[in-house]
Design a protein around this motif. Structure first.
Motif, mmCIF file in Angstrom:
data_model
loop_
_atom_site.group_PDB
_atom_site.id
_atom_site.type_symbol
_atom_site.label_atom_id
_atom_site.label_comp_id
_atom_site.label_asym_id
_atom_site.label_seq_id
_atom_site.Cartn_x
_atom_site.Cartn_y
_atom_site.Cartn_z
ATOM 1 N N ALA A 406 75.344 -1.522 2.523
ATOM 2 C CA ALA A 406 75.875 -0.222 2.173
ATOM 3 C C ALA A 406 75.320 0.408 4.105
ATOM 4 N N GLY A 407 76.510 1.861 4.006
ATOM 5 C CA GLY A 407 75.867 2.067 5.384
ATOM 6 C C GLY A 407 77.128 3.451 5.679
ATOM 7 N N ASN A 408 76.447 4.485 6.812
ATOM 8 C CA ASN A 408 76.748 5.903 6.176
ATOM 9 C C ASN A 408 77.040 5.428 8.566
ATOM 10 N N PRO A 409 77.258 6.993 8.693
ATOM 11 C CA PRO A 409 77.613 7.044 10.084
ATOM 12 C C PRO A 409 76.736 6.690 11.134
ATOM 13 N N LYS A 410 74.928 6.350 10.629
ATOM 14 C CA LYS A 410 74.357 6.184 11.303
ATOM 15 C C LYS A 410 73.553 4.321 11.098
ATOM 16 N N PHE A 411 73.169 4.456 9.763
ATOM 17 C CA PHE A 411 73.078 3.000 9.673
ATOM 18 C C PHE A 411 73.715 2.202 8.476
ATOM 19 N N VAL A 412 73.253 0.696 8.336
ATOM 20 C CA VAL A 412 73.722 0.096 7.679
ATOM 21 C C VAL A 412 72.352 -0.511 7.364
ATOM 22 N N VAL A 413 72.488 -1.259 6.128
ATOM 23 C CA VAL A 413 71.843 -2.192 5.186
ATOM 24 C C VAL A 413 73.092 -3.791 4.747
ATOM 25 N N LEU A 414 72.220 -4.239 5.752
ATOM 26 C CA LEU A 414 72.150 -5.087 5.554
ATOM 27 C C LEU A 414 71.634 -6.600 4.448
ATOM 28 N N ARG A 415 73.187 -7.950 4.215
ATOM 29 C CA ARG A 415 72.119 -8.973 3.033
ATOM 30 C C ARG A 415 72.281 -9.646 3.864
ATOM 31 N N ALA A 416 70.831 -10.788 3.989
ATOM 32 C CA ALA A 416 71.315 -12.653 4.714
ATOM 33 C C ALA A 416 70.924 -13.232 2.954
ATOM 34 N N VAL A 417 71.548 -14.499 3.312
ATOM 35 C CA VAL A 417 71.436 -15.824 2.420
ATOM 36 C C VAL A 417 70.865 -16.302 3.273
ATOM 37 N N ARG A 418 69.913 -17.253 3.047
ATOM 38 C CA ARG A 418 69.682 -18.188 3.553
ATOM 39 C C ARG A 418 69.841 -19.881 2.452
ATOM 40 N N ARG A 419 71.235 -20.330 3.394
ATOM 41 C CA ARG A 419 71.809 -21.252 2.297
ATOM 42 C C ARG A 419 70.846 -22.798 2.463
#
Length: 419
Positions: A406-419
């Motif tokens: 998700a994102g807005n003009p100020k912030f982002v939510v990021l998801r990274a997966v341990r492969r």
């Protein structure tokens, strides 16, 4: 921000009691930020009678209980341990004291600062008992003869700690604070004045100042106003309307951080039995919300601040009850001293991008690296951050993948997966 012309892991710190090679923690050969500054130098020169403010008169330290509050990387503690050890073993007209009596007492909120102090003491050749290291949550000495205060960034933490130490301060206690000019404000001086007694400042030297406080035994500062509590907003999911408890010095002690709020709106649900870490937990809002959203998950709250971990535990207990299972750890960035490798299913993280007065991504990088080590294959790291910080680049480099949740003009939510 104090920078050297060339990168180095250890930088020499010259004091009246010797020159010491000091580092921050964890040590990094690329680190350009020093473990000391002009405020530390000014205070030590004053104690030795070598500054204009001292007018040639040294502060007597031998045989006295010396407490150092807020020593950031152990520069003051390392120098004072050397000074007191020398004084206690050198014949003089004063009575000799044992090393255990001479040891300065450091009181710190920072796990990283404590580890830096231990490393710097060892590097200086100090004995294991050359200093006594306490956290801001532990009981301070019953009597303080010399109180030295490195002014913290958080005025609330200074207020709380002065209240905690005031009962041990007597009319004969020497109280001296130090900080850079930009760190000492009228409100700083008013705290010393209100809690301990009449206060004045020195002239500036290399953009640093000293604070001189004369304890007034008749002064009644009243109780400490900390911890504070507030209710969360009603539109943030499972944690809506819940109570937050904040001990002094914890990030966003008066209101919900807007980055945390954004992540709460996109919080993942963990399976029963999943091990979930609130990394850099602060007051524990993310981990508490995860526990409410994911019944049966195992929660771990981790921060390098003792005040933050105490806040997280109080917040969790206020909402889940006194017997709800959870772990509360004071450690650095999910390193080997925190949790076993491959033991975590989900990490929630709102990383800081400041270290004292410096802007840096070093903490975020350690957190991401620690999370990758701690996660099981298939485990996930969820990060919220300012859009301009470019965390997606670091996560792709480290994990080989990164999804924008998700994102807005100020912030982002990021998801990274341990492969």
């Amino acid at each position: 921000m104090n920078r050297l012309s060339t990168p180095t892991a250890a930088t020499p710190f010259t004091t009246p009691w010797g020159t010491f090679d000091l580092t921050r923690f964890p040590e990094d050969p690329r680190e350009r930020l020093r473990a000391w500054d002009a405020a530390d130098e000014y205070l030590l020169r004053h104690l030795a009678g070598e500054s204009d403010s001292a007018q040639g008169e040294a502060t007597e330290l031998t045989g006295r209980t010396v407490v150092v509050l807020g020593d950031r990387w152990g520069a003051l503690t390392t120098a004072l341990a050397a000074a007191l050890t020398t004084a206690s073993t050198t014949p003089s007209t004063m009575a000799s004291t044992a090393l255990s009596t001479a040891a300065p007492v450091q009181i710190s909120d920072s796990h990283l600062g404590r580890q830096a102090t231990l490393a710097n003491l060892a590097r200086s050749g100090a004995a294991p008992d050359a200093a006594r290291l306490l956290t801001t949550r532990e009981t301070p000495p019953e009597r303080i003869d010399v109180l030295l205060v490195r002014v913290p960034k958080s005025l609330a933490l200074l207020e709380d700690q002065l209240h905690r130490l005031a009962p041990a301060v007597g009319p004969g206690t020497v109280v001296i604070g130090t900080g850079m000019v930009t760190e000492i404000h009228t409100s700083t001086l008013q705290l010393f004045e209100r809690i301990l007694g009449p206060t004045r400042t020195s002239l500036a030297a290399r953009k640093a100042r000293l604070i001189f406080c004369t304890p007034d035994p008749a002064l009644d500062p009243g109780p400490s106003p900390w911890p504070h509590t507030y209710a969360l907003p009603g539109d943030i999911g499972p944690a809506s309307g819940r109570t937050v408890v904040n001990h002094a010095g914890t990030f966003c002690a008066e209101r919900l951080d807007i980055g945390t709020r954004f992540l709460l709106g996109h919080l993942p649900v963990a399976a029963p039995g999943a091990r979930v870490v609130d990394l850099g937990c602060g007051n524990g809002v993310l981990g508490t919300a995860a526990a409410l959203a994911s019944p049966g998950a195992e929660l771990v709250f981790l921060d390098e601040s003792h005040q933050a971990v105490a806040s997280a535990e109080a917040t969790f207990r206020a909402n889940l009850g006194p017997d709800a299972p959870a772990e509360f750890l004071t450690a650095d960035a999910l390193g080997p001293d925190a949790v076993p490798a491959g033991s975590v299913d989900l990490v929630l993280n709102n990383p800081p991008f400041h270290s004292h007065q410096a802007t840096t991504d070093a903490t975020a990088w350690r957190m991401f690296t620690g999370a990758r080590r701690a996660l099981r294959p298939g485990g996930e790291l969820w990060v919220v951050g300012n859009r301009h910080l470019g965390y997606h680049l670091k996560l792709r480099r480290l994990f080989g993948n990164c999804e924008l949740v998700a994102g807005n003009p100020k912030f982002v939510v990021l998801r990274a997966v341990r492969r």
